[in-house]
Design a protein around this motif. Sequence first.
Motif, PDB file in Angstrom:
ATOM      1  N   LEU A 169      -4.548 -10.575  11.885  1.00 55.50           N
ATOM      2  CA  LEU A 169      -5.933 -10.912  12.201  1.00 55.50           C
ATOM      3  C   LEU A 169      -6.599  -9.912  13.129  1.00 55.50           C
ATOM      4  O   LEU A 169      -7.822  -9.744  13.095  1.00 55.50           O
ATOM      5  N   HIS A 170      -5.822  -9.243  13.980  1.00 55.07           N
ATOM      6  CA  HIS A 170      -6.401  -8.373  15.010  1.00 55.07           C
ATOM      7  C   HIS A 170      -5.762  -6.984  15.001  1.00 55.07           C
ATOM      8  O   HIS A 170      -5.282  -6.508  16.026  1.00 55.07           O
ATOM      9  N   PRO A 171      -5.743  -6.285  13.878  1.00 56.45           N
ATOM     10  CA  PRO A 171      -5.053  -4.976  13.858  1.00 56.45           C
ATOM     11  C   PRO A 171      -5.703  -3.939  14.755  1.00 56.45           C
ATOM     12  O   PRO A 171      -5.014  -3.134  15.386  1.00 56.45           O
ATOM     13  N   SER A 172      -7.041  -3.937  14.843  1.00 55.37           N
ATOM     14  CA  SER A 172      -7.722  -2.868  15.578  1.00 55.37           C
ATOM     15  C   SER A 172      -7.444  -2.928  17.069  1.00 55.37           C
ATOM     16  O   SER A 172      -7.519  -1.900  17.762  1.00 55.37           O
ATOM     17  N   GLU A 173      -7.119  -4.105  17.592  1.00 59.12           N
ATOM     18  CA  GLU A 173      -6.847  -4.215  19.021  1.00 59.12           C
ATOM     19  C   GLU A 173      -5.600  -3.436  19.425  1.00 59.12           C
ATOM     20  O   GLU A 173      -5.421  -3.111  20.602  1.00 59.12           O
ATOM     21  N   TYR A 174      -4.745  -3.143  18.454  1.00 62.51           N
ATOM     22  CA  TYR A 174      -3.479  -2.466  18.747  1.00 62.51           C
ATOM     23  C   TYR A 174      -3.376  -1.103  18.054  1.00 62.51           C
ATOM     24  O   TYR A 174      -2.284  -0.543  17.960  1.00 62.51           O
ATOM     25  N   GLY A 175      -4.511  -0.598  17.581  1.00 65.75           N
ATOM     26  CA  GLY A 175      -4.486   0.684  16.878  1.00 65.75           C
ATOM     27  C   GLY A 175      -3.697   0.642  15.594  1.00 65.75           C
ATOM     28  O   GLY A 175      -3.174   1.660  15.134  1.00 65.75           O
ATOM     29  N   LEU A 176      -3.601  -0.540  15.009  1.00 65.80           N
ATOM     30  CA  LEU A 176      -2.796  -0.728  13.794  1.00 65.80           C
ATOM     31  C   LEU A 176      -3.658  -0.492  12.563  1.00 65.80           C
ATOM     32  O   LEU A 176      -4.691  -1.131  12.385  1.00 65.80           O
ATOM     33  N   ARG A 177      -3.226   0.425  11.722  1.00 67.17           N
ATOM     34  CA  ARG A 177      -3.938   0.722  10.480  1.00 67.17           C
ATOM     35  C   ARG A 177      -2.996   0.417   9.320  1.00 67.17           C
ATOM     36  O   ARG A 177      -2.040   1.146   9.070  1.00 67.17           O
ATOM     37  N   PHE A 178      -3.282  -0.682   8.641  1.00 62.85           N
ATOM     38  CA  PHE A 178      -2.435  -1.055   7.509  1.00 62.85           C
ATOM     39  C   PHE A 178      -2.664  -0.094   6.344  1.00 62.85           C
ATOM     40  O   PHE A 178      -3.757   0.462   6.188  1.00 62.85           O
ATOM     41  N   PRO A 179      -1.647   0.119   5.497  1.00 65.01           N
ATOM     42  CA  PRO A 179      -1.800   1.046   4.351  1.00 65.01           C
ATOM     43  C   PRO A 179      -2.853   0.547   3.371  1.00 65.01           C
ATOM     44  O   PRO A 179      -3.089  -0.659   3.244  1.00 65.01           O
ATOM     45  N   ARG A 180      -3.472   1.489   2.670  1.00 67.86           N
ATOM     46  CA  ARG A 180      -4.374   1.122   1.588  1.00 67.86           C
ATOM     47  C   ARG A 180      -3.543   0.732   0.365  1.00 67.86           C
ATOM     48  O   ARG A 180      -2.525   1.338   0.065  1.00 67.86           O
ATOM     49  N   THR A 181      -3.991  -0.277  -0.295  1.00 64.04           N
ATOM     50  CA  THR A 181      -3.305  -0.741  -1.509  1.00 64.04           C
ATOM     51  C   THR A 181      -4.323  -0.729  -2.635  1.00 64.04           C
ATOM     52  O   THR A 181      -5.112  -1.656  -2.782  1.00 64.04           O
ATOM     53  N   TRP A 182      -4.337   0.341  -3.403  1.00 66.70           N
ATOM     54  CA  TRP A 182      -5.366   0.569  -4.405  1.00 66.70           C
ATOM     55  C   TRP A 182      -5.398  -0.535  -5.464  1.00 66.70           C
ATOM     56  O   TRP A 182      -4.484  -0.673  -6.262  1.00 66.70           O
ATOM     57  N   GLY A 183      -6.455  -1.329  -5.433  1.00 72.44           N
ATOM     58  CA  GLY A 183      -6.653  -2.338  -6.480  1.00 72.44           C
ATOM     59  C   GLY A 183      -5.597  -3.408  -6.539  1.00 72.44           C
ATOM     60  O   GLY A 183      -5.443  -4.070  -7.562  1.00 72.44           O
ATOM     61  N   ALA A 184      -4.853  -3.620  -5.417  1.00 69.92           N
ATOM     62  CA  ALA A 184      -3.735  -4.573  -5.465  1.00 69.92           C
ATOM     63  C   ALA A 184      -4.194  -5.991  -5.738  1.00 69.92           C
ATOM     64  O   ALA A 184      -3.454  -6.786  -6.307  1.00 69.92           O
ATOM     65  N   GLY A 185      -5.417  -6.330  -5.333  1.00 63.65           N
ATOM     66  CA  GLY A 185      -5.865  -7.699  -5.484  1.00 63.65           C
ATOM     67  C   GLY A 185      -6.496  -8.029  -6.819  1.00 63.65           C
ATOM     68  O   GLY A 185      -6.907  -9.167  -7.047  1.00 63.65           O
ATOM     69  N   ARG A 186      -6.575  -7.057  -7.734  1.00 61.21           N
ATOM     70  CA  ARG A 186      -7.226  -7.287  -9.027  1.00 61.21           C
ATOM     71  C   ARG A 186      -6.151  -7.477 -10.103  1.00 61.21           C
ATOM     72  O   ARG A 186      -5.544  -6.522 -10.577  1.00 61.21           O
ATOM     73  N   VAL A 187      -5.922  -8.724 -10.447  1.00 62.36           N
ATOM     74  CA  VAL A 187      -4.820  -9.078 -11.360  1.00 62.36           C
ATOM     75  C   VAL A 187      -5.219  -8.781 -12.798  1.00 62.36           C
ATOM     76  O   VAL A 187      -6.346  -9.037 -13.222  1.00 62.36           O
ATOM     77  N   SER A 188      -4.282  -8.240 -13.543  1.00 63.01           N
ATOM     78  CA  SER A 188      -4.488  -7.960 -14.957  1.00 63.01           C
ATOM     79  C   SER A 188      -3.171  -8.215 -15.682  1.00 63.01           C
ATOM     80  O   SER A 188      -2.176  -8.607 -15.064  1.00 63.01           O
ATOM     81  N   GLN A 189      -3.171  -8.003 -16.975  1.00 60.33           N
ATOM     82  CA  GLN A 189      -1.950  -8.120 -17.776  1.00 60.33           C
ATOM     83  C   GLN A 189      -1.910  -6.983 -18.793  1.00 60.33           C
ATOM     84  O   GLN A 189      -2.955  -6.485 -19.225  1.00 60.33           O
TER      85      GLN A 189
END
Length: 524
Positions: free
Chosen positions: A320-340
Amino acid sequence: MVLIRQKTVQLSLALLASMVLLAPAQSNAQRLSRAVQNILDQAQGIEARFAQASDAEQQEAALTDMEKLIAECSNVRGCQVQSLTPVYRRMLQPKGQAEGVQANDDALDEGDEDEDPINFTGQSVPDSASADALLDERNKRFVQMVQFNPAVQEGIRRWLTDMRPALMESYVNYQYLRPHMAPAFQRAGLPEALLFGIMAKESNGKVHVSSRAGASGPLQFMPATGRRFGLGPDGTGFDTRFDARMSAEAAAAYLLERYAQLNGNIELSLAAYNGGEGRALRIYNQSGGRSFWDISVYNQFPGETRDYVPMVIAAAWLYLHPSEYGLRFPRTWGAGRVSQIQLKRATSINELTICLGNARGSNGYQRALRNLNPRYRINDPLPEGTTLTVTNTIASLYNRYCVTGKRAETTRQLMMSSVNGALVHGSTTPVGEVRVSELTPTAPSQAAPQRVSAPAASTAPARNRTQQRQQRTRTHRVARGETLNAIARRYQCSVQQLASANNIRAPRYAIQPGQTLRLTGCKK
């Protein structure tokens, strides 16, 4: 009158000077607009050439030209890369989807395309991009209810130091699983951050993890608890504890049940999740409803649970609070767009992992493929026509690289290769070496005497009988980590032959270490 004339002359001179200065500026602007228009015209031509391509090589050439054009645009003043990305996205779309993309380009998030060739914008995710979106009412209540005490702060320190790689891996895995898991917590009114924290601590987002105690799946359900909430063997050889969606639904139901028993106390509910609901309820009742952090309550839980509770809350807090700790999560290209995708040729998850490649800064798509398709192991043979759950990005890469073309052929060759192909039978000369005698001419008188061998025909029947005897009795003992597919390749026979000869059921073709297989129908 003289004063008026002087002002008129000054105004005229100023106007003339401005016109002189403006002319080069207008000329430069015209040149810039022509350069930009030229790039846009080239983009349209490349897209038309891609659409008319008759094979994968021509499509690949057009994509390469488009990538070069995008790089050129980024160096031309006034050229907006965003104006080219819709064209590139349409080119990357599988056939049958591209028609609907042009009218709805805004529906595609940046990153749905293959990130391998070029980073379109050079921009990264803003530090606080996820925090504002995640702090909905459920997560706000979570922040207010948990105690942000030194134990949680110690957990944050651990996640940000030696456990940072595990936190990053958990985040990436969760982004692929989020469309399947988060809805269960949302429907139950539970904070999504809590789901992430539990998953990060339990499995790092690996759906196939099992503990020594018997807990399994991304949220680590024990067999008995899983059965209570609808998880377990489904009759096809698959344990639904490994199913991300079903395990999230079970976890939400379990936590709601604990909340009701423990007066909505998050820490005690987490203690029950890890240390057993019976123990948590007994301690809660005996203490008169005291907090988990009360020493008389805290000391009654085992060390694993005392560590588990603050670590889950710490992971949720960081989510919830990554910026407070200088935390930069990796980019996940299109991970949330489900397909088949429906496989156009037989393959395996391992083979797909190779041909799909990877985006910059990522480890490829093997874990995503396994998590989204938990019924299959990495070497299980997947027949043509099998439907796999993927993302839009993976679907685009599959159609581009894994069906036809150079990378698809290279991948096939790699999958067929093994150490047996490098071994030479019936020769004392290693592969690639040549005897000195073969390079140095010798006189007839110095030539080594040649050995006279018996006619081959006289020994052929005996050799054939020996081979037949060996084929009837040959077996293979399964080693740890081996699959039926790998054993079939090793002995040059089909998976179906081995499965039929050893009563192994499709489609999983499950075998166990130490199992003895009959090599009926194998050539080697």
